[in-house]
Design a protein around this motif. Structure first.
Motif, short mmCIF file in Angstrom:
data_model
loop_
_atom_site.label_atom_id
_atom_site.label_comp_id
_atom_site.label_asym_id
_atom_site.label_seq_id
_atom_site.Cartn_x
_atom_site.Cartn_y
_atom_site.Cartn_z
N LEU A 89 1.05 -1.17 -0.42
CA LEU A 89 0.20 0.21 -0.16
C LEU A 89 1.34 1.25 -0.30
O LEU A 89 0.99 2.28 -0.76
CB LEU A 89 -0.77 0.22 1.69
N THR A 90 1.90 0.82 0.58
CA THR A 90 2.54 2.38 0.61
C THR A 90 3.78 2.38 -0.95
O THR A 90 3.45 3.90 -0.96
CB THR A 90 3.87 2.11 2.29
N LEU A 91 3.91 1.50 -1.17
CA LEU A 91 4.78 1.29 -2.46
C LEU A 91 3.18 1.95 -3.39
O LEU A 91 3.76 3.25 -4.14
CB LEU A 91 4.26 0.53 -3.02
N LEU A 92 2.27 1.74 -3.08
CA LEU A 92 0.94 2.39 -4.49
C LEU A 92 0.81 3.72 -3.94
O LEU A 92 0.44 4.88 -5.29
CB LEU A 92 -0.42 1.80 -4.20
N SER A 93 0.96 4.41 -2.64
CA SER A 93 0.50 5.88 -2.29
C SER A 93 1.68 6.70 -2.59
O SER A 93 1.31 7.14 -3.21
CB SER A 93 0.83 5.68 -0.81
N GLU A 94 2.72 6.07 -2.82
CA GLU A 94 4.10 6.78 -3.46
C GLU A 94 3.97 6.91 -5.18
O GLU A 94 3.91 8.09 -5.26
CB GLU A 94 5.01 6.20 -3.33
N GLN A 95 3.67 5.61 -6.00
CA GLN A 95 2.92 6.38 -6.97
C GLN A 95 1.95 6.93 -7.34
O GLN A 95 1.86 7.43 -8.30
CB GLN A 95 2.52 4.83 -7.84
N LEU A 96 0.88 6.77 -6.99
CA LEU A 96 0.26 7.60 -6.93
C LEU A 96 0.20 9.14 -6.30
O LEU A 96 -0.06 10.02 -7.46
CB LEU A 96 -1.20 7.04 -5.44
N ARG A 97 1.06 9.52 -5.49
CA ARG A 97 1.25 10.99 -4.80
C ARG A 97 2.85 11.62 -6.21
O ARG A 97 2.59 12.78 -6.93
CB ARG A 97 2.25 11.33 -4.28
N GLU A 98 3.33 10.40 -6.41
CA GLU A 98 4.28 11.28 -7.61
C GLU A 98 2.76 11.63 -9.04
O GLU A 98 3.55 12.48 -9.61
CB GLU A 98 5.30 9.94 -8.60
N GLN A 99 2.13 10.52 -9.43
CA GLN A 99 1.08 10.95 -11.22
C GLN A 99 0.33 12.00 -10.27
O GLN A 99 0.23 13.15 -11.68
CB GLN A 99 0.34 9.55 -10.65
N ARG A 100 0.10 12.10 -9.11
CA ARG A 100 -0.53 13.57 -8.67
C ARG A 100 0.63 14.82 -9.32
O ARG A 100 -0.11 15.65 -9.53
CB ARG A 100 -0.73 13.60 -6.88
#
Ligand SMILES: N[C@@H](CCC(=O)N[C@@H](CS)C(=O)NCC(=O)O)C(=O)O
Length: 259
Positions: free
Chosen positions: A171-182
């Motif tokens: 989940l942390t990995l996915l959150s990081e991806q989401l943050r970068e995409q934002r």
């Protein structure tokens, strides 16, 4: 309630047949439905019963779990990658696999963390089996089912104890991806458009925090089982991830869910 055909009714039909666990919003099944829905590929639903021998399904496809996609008289597709490639071949647009190789590698890597062996859903399943075995009494049918699923999907108590930590890491990995995409200004998890990863995350979030009853009606015991309560997992499941799931369902997927 979704309309399911029995294997005997479905196996000689033309087109796409999709075996799904009846009555359950199973993450792999909902993801397969989402991929076909986005591409407007019609299919009939074929009943699979969780933890049961599913003998007719096995005789037809060689497998007893779900989802299984059978197109015409081609070989059955059973894994999330095979099902995705089948959909891409049948209707190439909108493409759900990025054309850019770096984006594609990232998408498959992250989707594997959600859908693959020892990925997010696999680990959540280990936790669910662990919980059931710790509280369901000896000799009850629920316990026998948990034992069957445990034997099938690699349950070991020691492994199950490490599962919440692994789910939280993913989940942390996915959150990081989401943050970068934002930060890049994209509303999607990879690149500038919808990819299979967005569908996978939307479908797989169901085993952490299912959508509300008005769009995902679940019996209370199932909602309770699907909802993650481990504090390590809850902390990693930040609201941005769930908002992303809601956005993908509202904009791209079929609501209410029908299983
Ligand atoms: N084959 C899928 C995974 C399928 C899977 O794990 N299915 C489970 C979903 S919980 C299932 O059918 N469980 C019920 C059963 O085995 O009867 C993949 O690797 O992509």
């Amino acid at each position: 309630m979704a309309e399911y055909l029995e294997v005997a009714e479905a196996r000689d039909l033309p087109g796409l047949r999709l075996a799904l666990t009846a009555g359950v919003p199973g993450p792999w099944g909902e993801a397969a439905k989402g991929v076909f829905y986005v591409k407007r590929i019609p299919f009939v639903k074929v009943r699979q019963l969780p933890g049961e021998p599913n003998e007719e399904l096995k005789a037809w496809t060689g497998h007893d779990n779900a989802p299984i996609a059978v197109y015409e008289n081609e070989r059955p597709r059973t894994t999330w990658t095979e099902i995705l490639f089948l959909a891409e071949r049948l209707i190439p647009e909108p493409a759900l696999i990025p054309a850019d190789p770096a984006e594609r590698a990232r998408m498959f890597g992250l989707s594997h963390e959600l859908c693959g062996e020892l990925g997010l859903a696999w680990c959540r399943r280990l936790s669910m089996i662990h919980e059931l075995l710790s509280k369901v009494p000896e000799g009850s049918p629920g316990r026998a089912m948990a034992q069957r699923l445990g034997a099938k999907y690699g349950y070991e108590p020691k492994l199950a104890e490490t599962a919440p930590q692994r789910v939280a890491q993913i989940l942390t990995l996915l959150s990081e991806q989401l943050r970068e995409q934002r930060e890049r200004g994209s509303p999607y998890l990879i690149g500038e458009r919808l990819s299979a990863l967005d569908i996978h995350w939307a479908a797989f979030a169901a085993i952490l925090d299912p959508l509300p009853d008005d769009v995902c009606p679940l019996p209370p015991f199932m909602r309770q089982q699907y909802t993650a309560r481990d504090p390590v997992v809850r902390e990693a499941l930040h609201s941005g991830l769930l908002a992303q799931r809601d956005f993908i369902y509202q904009k791209h997927l079929e609501l209410p869910l029908s299983f």
